[in-house]
Design an enzyme around this catalytic site. Structure first.
Site, PDB file in Angstrom:
ATOM      1  N   TRP A  51       0.836  -1.207   0.000  1.00 26.89           N
ATOM      2  CA  TRP A  51       0.000   0.000   0.000  1.00 26.89           C
ATOM      3  C   TRP A  51       0.861   1.244   0.000  1.00 26.89           C
ATOM      4  O   TRP A  51       0.567   2.217  -0.708  1.00 26.89           O
ATOM      5  CB  TRP A  51      -0.975  -0.014   1.174  1.00 26.89           C
ATOM      6  N   ASP A  55      -1.933   6.837   6.281  1.00 34.03           N
ATOM      7  CA  ASP A  55      -2.937   5.881   5.829  1.00 34.03           C
ATOM      8  C   ASP A  55      -3.238   4.974   7.027  1.00 34.03           C
ATOM      9  O   ASP A  55      -2.400   4.177   7.433  1.00 34.03           O
ATOM     10  CB  ASP A  55      -2.372   5.079   4.646  1.00 34.03           C
ATOM     11  N   LYS A  73     -12.127  -1.917   6.684  1.00 37.55           N
ATOM     12  CA  LYS A  73     -11.340  -2.818   7.507  1.00 37.55           C
ATOM     13  C   LYS A  73     -11.847  -2.793   8.950  1.00 37.55           C
ATOM     14  O   LYS A  73     -12.056  -3.828   9.552  1.00 37.55           O
ATOM     15  CB  LYS A  73      -9.861  -2.442   7.471  1.00 37.55           C
TER      16      LYS A  73
HETATM   17  C1  LIG Z   1      -7.041  -1.978   2.105  1.00 36.27           C
HETATM   18  C2  LIG Z   1      -6.012  -0.927   2.188  1.00 36.27           C
HETATM   19  C3  LIG Z   1      -5.894   0.076   1.212  1.00 36.27           C
HETATM   20  C4  LIG Z   1      -6.759   0.121  -0.032  1.00 36.27           C
HETATM   21  O1  LIG Z   1      -8.033   0.552   0.264  1.00 36.27           O
HETATM   22  P1  LIG Z   1      -9.132   0.747  -0.874  1.00 36.27           P
HETATM   23  O2  LIG Z   1     -10.243   1.363  -0.092  1.00 36.27           O
HETATM   24  O3  LIG Z   1      -9.447  -0.586  -1.439  1.00 36.27           O
HETATM   25  O4  LIG Z   1      -8.587   1.669  -1.899  1.00 36.27           O
HETATM   26  C5  LIG Z   1      -4.945   1.056   1.402  1.00 36.27           C
HETATM   27  N1  LIG Z   1      -4.139   1.060   2.478  1.00 36.27           N
HETATM   28  C6  LIG Z   1      -4.210   0.095   3.421  1.00 36.27           C
HETATM   29  C7  LIG Z   1      -3.296   0.158   4.596  1.00 36.27           C
HETATM   30  C8  LIG Z   1      -5.147  -0.921   3.301  1.00 36.27           C
HETATM   31  O5  LIG Z   1      -5.235  -1.872   4.244  1.00 36.27           O
END
Ligand SMILES: *Cc1c(COP(=O)(O)O)cnc(C)c1O
Length: 357
Positions: free
Chosen positions: A99, A166, A190
């Protein structure tokens, strides 16, 4: 058979949130219409948006000079929204996995990107520490929990420049000092709600400093000025976020969920460390409380497919590891009850008895 939901995302949600969402689809607040067929510009829906925001603010202790947005596009869209809005000359990124790499790739379209540290040398099994943060960066970007590798940054770092994080997979799993960040974002799917909505927490004064023109939908200031209703928000997903946050508040908020998350992680890591058939993949001090990764121990590697089948037969769902790590990954997000972790541990013990050499 009872299912134990260890899915990495979208993932387990509180049962009560799902039940209330089902009711709201059939008849929203007794108005005789479904939540899915009313305007987002009605008072009824605005109340949903407002409550979701105020619960989020309360639970995470978000100060007033930070704005909260609920947007579409997922965390992946933020990978370019962030540099579009904030990167004038140079940004620093920490490379802690897939990511982070995707975020780096997008940022390079907007300016100079300096990768300040990386854990790629050991397949991202640890969190880099002690790297220097140059004072001339527009911002520093970090990924606080690396969903695929099961590593997590357990505290809020000090930085001479604005920190952008993030937090897709650890938001609301522990208390965060929001004042140490300029911007926090993530997909809700998540730990906070269903797929389809992305949260952004941004300190307003960091915006409006880049010289490039911004498309309206990309400019955070337009979303702020319209309370996340610059265009049609993902109304259903925001409703489920609101219900998920209500549940979190009802059980005692973030301190209580952190206590539960620690208890779950201690239980599972304890078994991984004790059981001769399994071994953890992440550096101990950087182990994630959310995504717990492990593989078969040396000498037992060939048993991996058999363990997956064995666990599946006992109701375990979603424990196959990501292909980049292999083995197993048990995602233990907020809504996962400790009973599910205990069931997985029981499974590992039974399997040990069958196969230990
Ligand atoms: C799942 C995830 C993403 C991607 O998220 P999307 O909503 O599918 O774009 C980005 N960063 C992390 C840390 C993730 O776990």
């Amino acid at each position: 058979m009872k299912k134990h939901n260890f899915n990495a995302g979208p993932s387990i949600l509180p049962r009560v949130a799902i039940e209330n969402a089902a009711k709201a689809i059939l008849d929203f607040e007794g108005i005789g219409l479904s939540l899915l067929e009313i305007s987002h510009r009605t008072k009824d829906y605005e109340a949903v948006n407002d409550e979701a925001e105020s619960l989020f603010r309360e639970l995470l202790n978000i100060p007033d000079n930070y704005k909260v947005l609920f947007l579409g596009g997922g965390a992946s869209t933020q990978f370019f929204h962030v540099p579009y809005n904030l990167l004038e000359k140079k940004a620093g990124y920490v490379n802690t996995g897939v990511w982070a790499k995707k975020a780096i790739k997008e940022a390079k379209n907007f300016g100079e990107v300096e990768v300040l540290a990386s854990s790629e040398d050991k397949n991202f099994t640890y969190i880099p520490k002690g790297y220097k943060i140059p004072a001339d960066l527009d911002y520093l970007h970090i990924t606080t929990n690396n969903t695929i590798y099961g590593t997590e940054l357990h505290e809020d770092i000090d930085s001479p420049v604005t920190v952008v994080a993030d937090m897709s997979s650890d938001i609301l799993s522990r208390p965060v000092d929001v004042t140490k960040y300029g911007l926090i974002y993530g997909g809700a799917q998540k730990n906070m709600g269903p797929a389809g909505v992305t949260f952004v927490i941004v300190r307003e004064d960091i915006l409006g400093k880049v010289s490039r023109p911004l498309p309206s939908m990309v400019d955070y200031r337009n979303h702020i000025a319209n309370d996340s209703m610059f265009n049609t928000p993902p109304v259903f997903a925001i409703y489920v976020v609101k219900e998920t946050l209500k549940w979190l508040k009802s059980i005692g908020g973030v301190p209580e969920i952190q206590r539960r998350n620690r208890a779950k992680a201690d239980l599972l890591y304890g078994e991984i460390d004790r059981n001769p058939l399994f071994v953890g993949t992440a550096a101990k001090e950087d182990r994630s409380l959310m995504n717990i990764c492990f593989v078969m121990a040396p000498g037992y590697e060939e048993l991996a497919p058999e363990f997956l089948e064995f666990a599946k037969g006992r109701g375990m769902v979603g424990i196959k590891g990501h292909r980049l790590v292999g083995g197993f990954r048990a995602s233990c997000y907020n809504a996962l009850p400790v009973e599910s972790v205990q069931a997985l541990v029981d499974c590992m013990r039974e399997f040990e008895k069958m196969h230990v050499k």
